[in-house]
Design a protein around this motif. Structure first.
Motif, PDB file in Angstrom:
ATOM      1  N   GLU A  64     -63.007  -4.808 -36.287  1.00 26.01           N
ATOM      2  CA  GLU A  64     -62.663  -5.607 -36.695  1.00 26.01           C
ATOM      3  C   GLU A  64     -64.082  -7.095 -36.093  1.00 26.01           C
ATOM      4  O   GLU A  64     -64.686  -7.802 -36.872  1.00 26.01           O
ATOM      5  CB  GLU A  64     -62.224  -6.338 -35.958  1.00 26.01           C
ATOM      6  N   TRP A  66     -67.129  -6.307 -37.573  1.00 24.33           N
ATOM      7  CA  TRP A  66     -68.226  -5.390 -38.175  1.00 24.33           C
ATOM      8  C   TRP A  66     -67.386  -6.604 -39.421  1.00 24.33           C
ATOM      9  O   TRP A  66     -68.042  -7.484 -40.138  1.00 24.33           O
ATOM     10  CB  TRP A  66     -68.594  -4.280 -38.673  1.00 24.33           C
ATOM     11  N   GLY A  68     -64.998  -8.987 -39.577  1.00 23.98           N
ATOM     12  CA  GLY A  68     -64.289 -10.321 -38.807  1.00 23.98           C
ATOM     13  C   GLY A  68     -65.812 -11.222 -39.149  1.00 23.98           C
ATOM     14  O   GLY A  68     -64.549 -12.257 -39.820  1.00 23.98           O
ATOM     15  N   PRO A  69     -67.237 -11.832 -39.077  1.00 28.17           N
ATOM     16  CA  PRO A  69     -67.661 -12.728 -39.378  1.00 28.17           C
ATOM     17  C   PRO A  69     -67.832 -12.493 -41.587  1.00 28.17           C
ATOM     18  O   PRO A  69     -67.318 -13.667 -41.810  1.00 28.17           O
ATOM     19  CB  PRO A  69     -68.968 -11.477 -39.020  1.00 28.17           C
ATOM     20  N   TYR A  70     -67.754 -12.052 -41.386  1.00 32.00           N
ATOM     21  CA  TYR A  70     -67.468 -11.355 -43.306  1.00 32.00           C
ATOM     22  C   TYR A  70     -66.269 -12.271 -43.618  1.00 32.00           C
ATOM     23  O   TYR A  70     -65.606 -13.629 -44.073  1.00 32.00           O
ATOM     24  CB  TYR A  70     -67.220 -10.248 -44.006  1.00 32.00           C
ATOM     25  N   ALA A  72     -64.459 -14.512 -41.905  1.00 31.47           N
ATOM     26  CA  ALA A  72     -64.751 -16.151 -41.318  1.00 31.47           C
ATOM     27  C   ALA A  72     -65.637 -17.235 -42.883  1.00 31.47           C
ATOM     28  O   ALA A  72     -65.381 -17.564 -42.694  1.00 31.47           O
ATOM     29  CB  ALA A  72     -65.341 -16.038 -40.036  1.00 31.47           C
ATOM     30  N   GLU A  73     -66.472 -16.066 -43.143  1.00 26.50           N
ATOM     31  CA  GLU A  73     -67.430 -16.754 -44.208  1.00 26.50           C
ATOM     32  C   GLU A  73     -66.226 -16.703 -45.502  1.00 26.50           C
ATOM     33  O   GLU A  73     -66.782 -17.710 -46.149  1.00 26.50           O
ATOM     34  CB  GLU A  73     -68.485 -15.515 -44.065  1.00 26.50           C
ATOM     35  N   GLU A  76     -64.447 -19.744 -45.594  1.00 24.73           N
ATOM     36  CA  GLU A  76     -64.824 -20.996 -45.331  1.00 24.73           C
ATOM     37  C   GLU A  76     -65.482 -21.404 -46.799  1.00 24.73           C
ATOM     38  O   GLU A  76     -65.849 -22.402 -47.388  1.00 24.73           O
ATOM     39  CB  GLU A  76     -65.973 -20.982 -44.623  1.00 24.73           C
TER      40      GLU A  76
END
Length: 98
Positions: A64, A66, A68-70, A72-73, A76
């Protein structure tokens, strides 16, 4: 959720799914007769790669943090959102608006 699969097996399946998406891309680039089928495969299996990777939650405790940011990206990105909507239309309605 226990998948019964190892990290290596999950990654192998993700790689196989990505290979299928790449075949779809080749069909898109290959000419009119294969373009629509290729686009369908590219969209469906391209998205499926992320679904397969999510099985790593069961084998990798830091997944998660690692992934999670992908996520979110990707949420967007207007192009990825549009492609996701097209993929949903293909899966749920069986159509590809061109």
């Amino acid at each position: 959720m226990t998948t019964g699969k190892t990290t290596a097996q999950i990654l192998q399946r993700a790689d196989e799914t990505l290979a299928t998406a790449r075949l779809g891309l080749r069909d898109v680039e290959g000419g009119p007769a294969r373009r629509l089928g290729g686009l369908r495969n590219l969209l469906v299996f391209g998205r499926a790669v992320t679904n397969v990777l999510q099985n790593l939650r069961a084998t990798e405790p830091t997944f998660e943090a690692w992934f999670g940011p992908y996520v979110a990206e990707m949420k967007e990105d207007p192009l990825l959102r549009y492609l996701y909507l097209i993929r949903t239309e293909i899966l749920k309605e069986g159509k590809l608006s061109t």
